[in-house]
Write a protein that holds these residues in place. Sequence first.
Motif, PDB file in Angstrom:
ATOM      1  N   ARG A 138       0.872  -1.187   0.000  1.00 43.73           N
ATOM      2  CA  ARG A 138       0.000   0.000   0.000  1.00 43.73           C
ATOM      3  C   ARG A 138       0.904   1.232   0.000  1.00 43.73           C
ATOM      4  O   ARG A 138       1.455   1.623   1.020  1.00 43.73           O
ATOM      5  CB  ARG A 138      -0.912  -0.003   1.232  1.00 43.73           C
ATOM      6  CG  ARG A 138      -1.920   1.137   1.231  1.00 43.73           C
ATOM      7  CD  ARG A 138      -2.860   1.014   2.420  1.00 43.73           C
ATOM      8  NE  ARG A 138      -3.831   2.101   2.434  1.00 43.73           N
ATOM      9  CZ  ARG A 138      -4.762   2.269   3.378  1.00 43.73           C
ATOM     10  NH1 ARG A 138      -4.823   1.383   4.376  1.00 43.73           N
ATOM     11  NH2 ARG A 138      -5.591   3.270   3.326  1.00 43.73           N
ATOM     12  N   LEU A 139       1.082   1.822  -1.171  1.00 46.30           N
ATOM     13  CA  LEU A 139       1.948   2.979  -1.304  1.00 46.30           C
ATOM     14  C   LEU A 139       1.336   4.203  -0.632  1.00 46.30           C
ATOM     15  O   LEU A 139       0.124   4.352  -0.599  1.00 46.30           O
ATOM     16  CB  LEU A 139       2.196   3.272  -2.791  1.00 46.30           C
ATOM     17  CG  LEU A 139       2.856   2.147  -3.601  1.00 46.30           C
ATOM     18  CD1 LEU A 139       3.037   2.576  -5.050  1.00 46.30           C
ATOM     19  CD2 LEU A 139       4.180   1.733  -3.000  1.00 46.30           C
ATOM     20  N   PRO A 140       2.174   5.091  -0.074  1.00 46.46           N
ATOM     21  CA  PRO A 140       3.638   5.050  -0.100  1.00 46.46           C
ATOM     22  C   PRO A 140       4.216   4.203   1.039  1.00 46.46           C
ATOM     23  O   PRO A 140       3.565   4.004   2.068  1.00 46.46           O
ATOM     24  CB  PRO A 140       4.006   6.527   0.094  1.00 46.46           C
ATOM     25  CG  PRO A 140       2.907   7.063   0.958  1.00 46.46           C
ATOM     26  CD  PRO A 140       1.660   6.356   0.506  1.00 46.46           C
ATOM     27  N   VAL A 141       5.436   3.761   0.819  1.00 48.11           N
ATOM     28  CA  VAL A 141       6.183   3.020   1.839  1.00 48.11           C
ATOM     29  C   VAL A 141       7.611   3.558   1.851  1.00 48.11           C
ATOM     30  O   VAL A 141       8.054   4.187   0.882  1.00 48.11           O
ATOM     31  CB  VAL A 141       6.196   1.506   1.542  1.00 48.11           C
ATOM     32  CG1 VAL A 141       4.807   0.920   1.624  1.00 48.11           C
ATOM     33  CG2 VAL A 141       6.805   1.222   0.167  1.00 48.11           C
ATOM     34  N   PRO A 142       8.358   3.330   2.932  1.00 50.40           N
ATOM     35  CA  PRO A 142       9.772   3.742   2.934  1.00 50.40           C
ATOM     36  C   PRO A 142      10.537   3.063   1.799  1.00 50.40           C
ATOM     37  O   PRO A 142      10.216   1.942   1.397  1.00 50.40           O
ATOM     38  CB  PRO A 142      10.276   3.267   4.303  1.00 50.40           C
ATOM     39  CG  PRO A 142       9.040   3.201   5.160  1.00 50.40           C
ATOM     40  CD  PRO A 142       7.929   2.806   4.238  1.00 50.40           C
ATOM     41  N   VAL A 143      11.548   3.754   1.294  1.00 44.21           N
ATOM     42  CA  VAL A 143      12.341   3.231   0.167  1.00 44.21           C
ATOM     43  C   VAL A 143      12.988   1.899   0.536  1.00 44.21           C
ATOM     44  O   VAL A 143      13.062   0.986  -0.290  1.00 44.21           O
ATOM     45  CB  VAL A 143      13.416   4.256  -0.240  1.00 44.21           C
ATOM     46  CG1 VAL A 143      14.279   3.705  -1.367  1.00 44.21           C
ATOM     47  CG2 VAL A 143      12.770   5.563  -0.681  1.00 44.21           C
ATOM     48  N   GLU A 144      13.429   1.779   1.797  1.00 41.91           N
ATOM     49  CA  GLU A 144      14.087   0.539   2.224  1.00 41.91           C
ATOM     50  C   GLU A 144      13.124  -0.645   2.145  1.00 41.91           C
ATOM     51  O   GLU A 144      13.507  -1.752   1.728  1.00 41.91           O
ATOM     52  CB  GLU A 144      14.612   0.671   3.658  1.00 41.91           C
ATOM     53  CG  GLU A 144      15.696   1.735   3.824  1.00 41.91           C
ATOM     54  CD  GLU A 144      15.127   3.141   3.879  1.00 41.91           C
ATOM     55  OE1 GLU A 144      13.881   3.275   4.023  1.00 41.91           O
ATOM     56  OE2 GLU A 144      15.911   4.114   3.759  1.00 41.91           O
ATOM     57  N   LYS A 145      11.861  -0.419   2.525  1.00 41.57           N
ATOM     58  CA  LYS A 145      10.881  -1.503   2.482  1.00 41.57           C
ATOM     59  C   LYS A 145      10.568  -1.897   1.045  1.00 41.57           C
ATOM     60  O   LYS A 145      10.453  -3.089   0.721  1.00 41.57           O
ATOM     61  CB  LYS A 145       9.602  -1.085   3.200  1.00 41.57           C
ATOM     62  CG  LYS A 145       8.564  -2.197   3.266  1.00 41.57           C
ATOM     63  CD  LYS A 145       7.344  -1.772   4.069  1.00 41.57           C
ATOM     64  CE  LYS A 145       6.324  -2.912   4.145  1.00 41.57           C
ATOM     65  NZ  LYS A 145       5.122  -2.526   4.912  1.00 41.57           N
TER      66      LYS A 145
END
Length: 359
Positions: A138-145
Motif C-alpha cells: 500500500r503505497l507510499p512506503v519507505p524506500v528501504e521496504k
Amino acid sequence: MVNEALQRVPNDNGNKYIDEVNQIRDSLAVMGNNSTAFSLPQPHLQRTKLCDMDDKELEPLYVTRREQLKQVVGSIIKPKFVQGKTLNGKEFVSFLQQILEALNKGEIPSTGSLVEIFNKAILERCLKVYKEKLEGLRLPVPVEKLQQIHEVANGEAKLLFDKQHFGKHHAVQSILKLEDEITKVYKNFLLANEYQSSKLCEARFSECEDQMDHLQVLKLPSMAKFNAGFFYCNRTFVMECVGPAKERYDHRMSKMLLKSRALFIKEYNNKLFNWLVTFALVMVVLGRFVIKFFLLEIAAWVMFIFLETYTRMFWSAESLYYNPAWHIIVSSWETIVYSPLLDLDRWAIPIALLLLFWL
C-alpha cells in the motif's frame, strides 16, 4: 553426415548471425534423430526440362531407384490422421502442400520459435508473480521496504523461471529479458511511490499549516492549547508522512512549526495583556452595578491599576512579561482558559449567554 551438420558452431565473439544459425541447428536437431538416407542418380542432364519429360525420357537407373524409394517410404511411414480420418496419398500430398505454404508464410511456428513462445509464456508468468508481490504494497512506503520487497519478489520470479524454462541456449536470452522487464516495473513503482509519498506528505503539511494558522487567531490565547495542537500536529505528521518525500517535508515542517511558535509567543503576551485589562473593567462594572459586591469591585480596580501603571512606570509592556507577578497571572489564566476538560475559547460565548440568562 546429418549429425555433423547439426553440431553447434562455437561463437566466442557473440556474433548474432552465428547464434541465429545455431538456433536453426537446434531446431532441426529435434528431428535429426529419425532420418533415413537414400541416394538418387541424376534424372537427366537437361535439368530445366525435367517437369516436361516422361519416364521414358528419363535416365532408366533413376526411374528404377525412384521406384525403390517409394517402397522404402511405404515401409517406414505411418498413416496420417486428420480430424479422425485417415488420409490417402493424394489427400496427404494436398495436406503437406498446405503445411509447407503455411510454414513459408510464417503462419506455423518452427521448433525454435516454439521454444521462444514457450519461454515467453513462462516469462509473463514470472513477471506477473513479481508484479503481484509489489502490488500487494500500500503505497507510499519507505524506500528501504520497497527495495526489500523488490529483492524478495525478484528472487521468487527468477526461481520460478529456473524451474519452468525450456532450452538451455534460449534461457540465457529469456532471463536477460526478464531482468529488463523487472527493472522497468520496479522503476515505475519507484515513481509511483515518490508521487504518493509527496501527495500524502503535502496533505499532512497543509493540515498542520492550517491548524497553526487557526491557533494564531484564538479569541482567548492559550499557550497550553497552542502547545497541545503543536505537538499533536508534529506527532501526526511524523507517523503518517512516509516514503521518499519524508526527508524533504521534515525540513519544511520544522521551519513552519518554529516560525509559528515564535509568532504565537510574540502575540500571546500582548493579547493576554489586553484581555486582562478588559476583564478588569468588566469586573468593575459587574461588582458595582450588577452583583453589587464591593470586594469584587476593589479587586478589579487593583488589577486594572496595576496593569496600567506598571507599563507607564517601567516604560513598556514587554518588561512586564519578565515580572514574577505576571507569571502568576499567566498560570492562573491558562488554568481558567484551557484544560483537557474545558476549552474556554470554544465555549466562552455559550457560557456567557447562559450566565446572562441566569442573571
